[in-house]
Design a protein around this motif. Structure first.
Motif, PDB file in Angstrom:
ATOM      1  N   MET A   5     -92.730 -47.020  27.385  1.00 44.03           N
ATOM      2  CA  MET A   5     -91.945 -46.027  28.119  1.00 44.03           C
ATOM      3  C   MET A   5     -92.365 -44.607  27.732  1.00 44.03           C
ATOM      4  N   PHE A   6     -92.631 -44.405  26.484  1.00 45.76           N
ATOM      5  CA  PHE A   6     -93.146 -43.134  25.988  1.00 45.76           C
ATOM      6  C   PHE A   6     -94.384 -42.716  26.768  1.00 45.76           C
ATOM      7  N   GLU A  35     -94.316 -32.731  29.793  1.00 43.65           N
ATOM      8  CA  GLU A  35     -94.184 -33.738  28.742  1.00 43.65           C
ATOM      9  C   GLU A  35     -95.549 -34.072  28.177  1.00 43.65           C
ATOM     10  N   GLU A  86     -95.441 -43.949  29.643  1.00 44.89           N
ATOM     11  CA  GLU A  86     -95.206 -43.790  31.081  1.00 44.89           C
ATOM     12  C   GLU A  86     -94.567 -42.455  31.411  1.00 44.89           C
ATOM     13  N   VAL A  87     -93.647 -42.039  30.562  1.00 43.50           N
ATOM     14  CA  VAL A  87     -93.025 -40.732  30.770  1.00 43.50           C
ATOM     15  C   VAL A  87     -94.113 -39.648  30.728  1.00 43.50           C
ATOM     16  N   ASN A 100     -96.114 -39.706  33.954  1.00 45.43           N
ATOM     17  CA  ASN A 100     -95.383 -39.201  35.116  1.00 45.43           C
ATOM     18  C   ASN A 100     -95.206 -37.685  35.101  1.00 45.43           C
ATOM     19  N   PHE A 101     -95.099 -37.111  33.917  1.00 46.35           N
ATOM     20  CA  PHE A 101     -94.826 -35.678  33.852  1.00 46.35           C
ATOM     21  C   PHE A 101     -96.029 -34.832  33.466  1.00 46.35           C
TER      22      PHE A 101
END
Ligand SMILES: Nc1nc2c(ncn2[C@@H]2O[C@H](COP(=O)(O)OP(=O)(O)OP(=O)(O)O)[C@@H](O)[C@H]2O)c(=O)[nH]1
Ligand SMILES: [Mg+2]
Length: 458
Positions: free
Chosen positions: A171-172, A185, A174-175, A178-179
């Motif tokens: 998740m780290f 990010e 992927e975030v 995405n950003f």
């Protein structure tokens, strides 16, 4: 899953009782059509999960006096409607009852089909389903405890926890993906690498348990090797403490494999007596010799026997060649007839190896051999009740693949390769772990293979 399945669940033979089971949509209906309760009592909702006494009839013909349990979904082994019929344990009784159920519309169950349904209906995960067969096949207290632990969900919980940690890393990443375009990010690479490394370490520890795990589950695959007449079958009989194999002074007595399980101090040994290794024109013996050689390739342990009372010959030297670099215990047998062969002669040819002088006829050296085997495959530092151990080669393979993908992902992040690539590897690692428990889609062929190892009726 639309079919109602039926099978005999107890082993076929002469026994006090035998159990025939049924599972599926029409199980209760079929059960009611063949069972006549004593005093013609009604089979009502109140009878759910209770043992009812009565008789099985095929029309007017009485088949057997039985107890029957009607069990409504979902609180059953398969989470489907189930019926269990407790007959007298004769081959004829159980077969007649089963035939009657098939006549009334049930289909014969495949191997492991009840447990497969329990898995597909979500009552067990795949590692627990696999533990069911391990419990049934357990040959020692250790393998039994280990599989009960897995059945309870020990491995399932461990894999879940690894997957959760992996998901956090994923998740780290992927975030960050995405950003990243608007630069809000940035990936905290050092944290991802640190967490990833810790996870790799945990996976390695788990994988490292697999050597012992396989021994606990399958036993030590042990081959007795030697030229004809040296005392291989005598050793098998000695370790079994019964006259299992034919022993004669005719070389070439054993022609086929003889396989037995023994339990030495909680180490399960799958012991195979083989045809003596020699050049031969006898076609049956020749096949036996070839098989012996094949088996020794994959053995966990070879017990190589030589006749100490005679000079080593060409055939003995061939055997020494075969056992070179393999895990071996050498027995110099027939010591009661004199010692011509010196231990050094063996060591000079194949290097350092455990050598024991024995006499099968006078029970010399047997205890020492047993102690050596236990020492070689020592399992003492494992807590069978609570330690999580990988005992199944399917699990080991998936863990290794998962670890490899995670390791690739960390390497990619470290070397500054775009994190999209790392994301693919991380996801793959996560999927592979899920295949152990069946949370990731597991190919039908894999499921078929797993459940084909089951017995019918489980
Ligand atoms: N004196 C003596 N005789 C032994 C000993 N061990 C085995 N023998 C004898 O040796 C002969 C062969 O023994 P087996 O156990 O049949 O030998 P094997 O290696 O299985 O022989 P094959 O099946 O022909 O390959 C028999 O007559 C045994 O009684 C021993 O320690 N001392
Ligand atoms: Mg023999």
């Amino acid at each position: 899953m639309d079919k109602t399945i039926a099978a005999i669940s107890t082993s076929i033979g002469e026994a006090g009782i035998g159990i025939v089971r049924m599972s599926g949509k029409t199980a209760i209906e079929i059960g009611k059509s063949v069972f006549v309760p004593a005093n013609n009592r009604e089979i009502s909702d109140d009878s759910n999960r209770k043992l009812l006494y009565g008789h099985i009839y095929d029309g007017d013909t009485l088949i057997d006096e039985v107890l029957v349990a009607f069990m409504h979904a979902p609180y059953t082994y398969t989470k489907e409607d189930m019926v269990e019929i407790y007959t007298h344990g004769s081959i004829v009784s159980v077969k007649k009852v089963l035939e009657l159920l098939l006549k009334r519309g049930a289909d014969i169950a495949e191997r492991g089909e009840f447990t497969k349904r329990a898995f597909l209906n979500g009552r067990l995960d795949l590692s627990q389903a696999e533990a069911v067969i391990d419990v049934i096949k357990a040959k020692t207290d250790s393998s039994y405890k280990q599989s009960i632990n897995q059945l309870k969900g020990g491995l399932k919980d461990k894999i879940s926890s690894l997957r959760n940690s992996l998901m956090e890393i994923l998740m780290f990443v992927e975030v960050a993906i995405n950003f990243s375009e608007d630069g809000q990010e940035e990936l905290n690479t050092s944290k991802v690498i640190k967490d990833g490394r810790m996870l790799l370490e945990e996976m390695s520890e788990l994988i490292n348990t697999s050597n012992k795990g396989k021994i606990i589950r399958d036993g030590v695959n042990t081959i007795i090797l030697g030229k004809p007449n040296v005392g291989k079958s005598s050793l098998l009989n000695n370790l079994l403490r019964e006259n299992r194999a034919i022993v004669t002074d005719v070389p070439g007595t054993t022609r086929d494999m003889i396989e037995e399980f023994i339990n030495i101090n909680e180490v399960a040994i799958r012991l195979v007596d083989t045809a003596g290794i020699r050049e031969t024109d006898d076609i049956v013996e020749k096949i036996g010799v070839e098989r012996s050689l094949e088996l020794s390739e994959n053995a966990d342990l070879i017990i190589a026997i030589f006749d100490i009372s005679n000079e080593l010959d060409e055939e003995d030297h061939k055997i020494l060649e075969i056992i070179k670099d393999k895990k071996t215990i050498v027995l110099l047998n027939k010591v009661d007839l004199g010692s011509i062969v010196a231990k050094e002669e063996i060591e000079n040819t194949i290097g350092e190896v455990r050598i024991i002088e024995t006499s099968m006829n006078h029970e010399i050296g047997i205890k020492e051999l047993e102690e050596s085997i236990v020492e070689l495959f020592y399992l003492g530092d494992i807590n069978m009740d609570s330690d999580i151990i990988i005992s199944n080669s399917r699990h080991e393979k998936l863990l290794r693949e998962s670890k490899q993908s995670l390791s690739d992902a960390i390497d990619a992040i470290e070397s500054g390769i775009p994190i999209d690539c790392a994301e693919v590897d991380l996801r793959n690692s996560w999927i592979k772990l899920g295949e152990i428990t069946g949370e990731s889609t597991t190919p039908e062929s894999v499921l078929d293979k797993i459940f084909s190892e089951f017995c019918i009726g489980k």
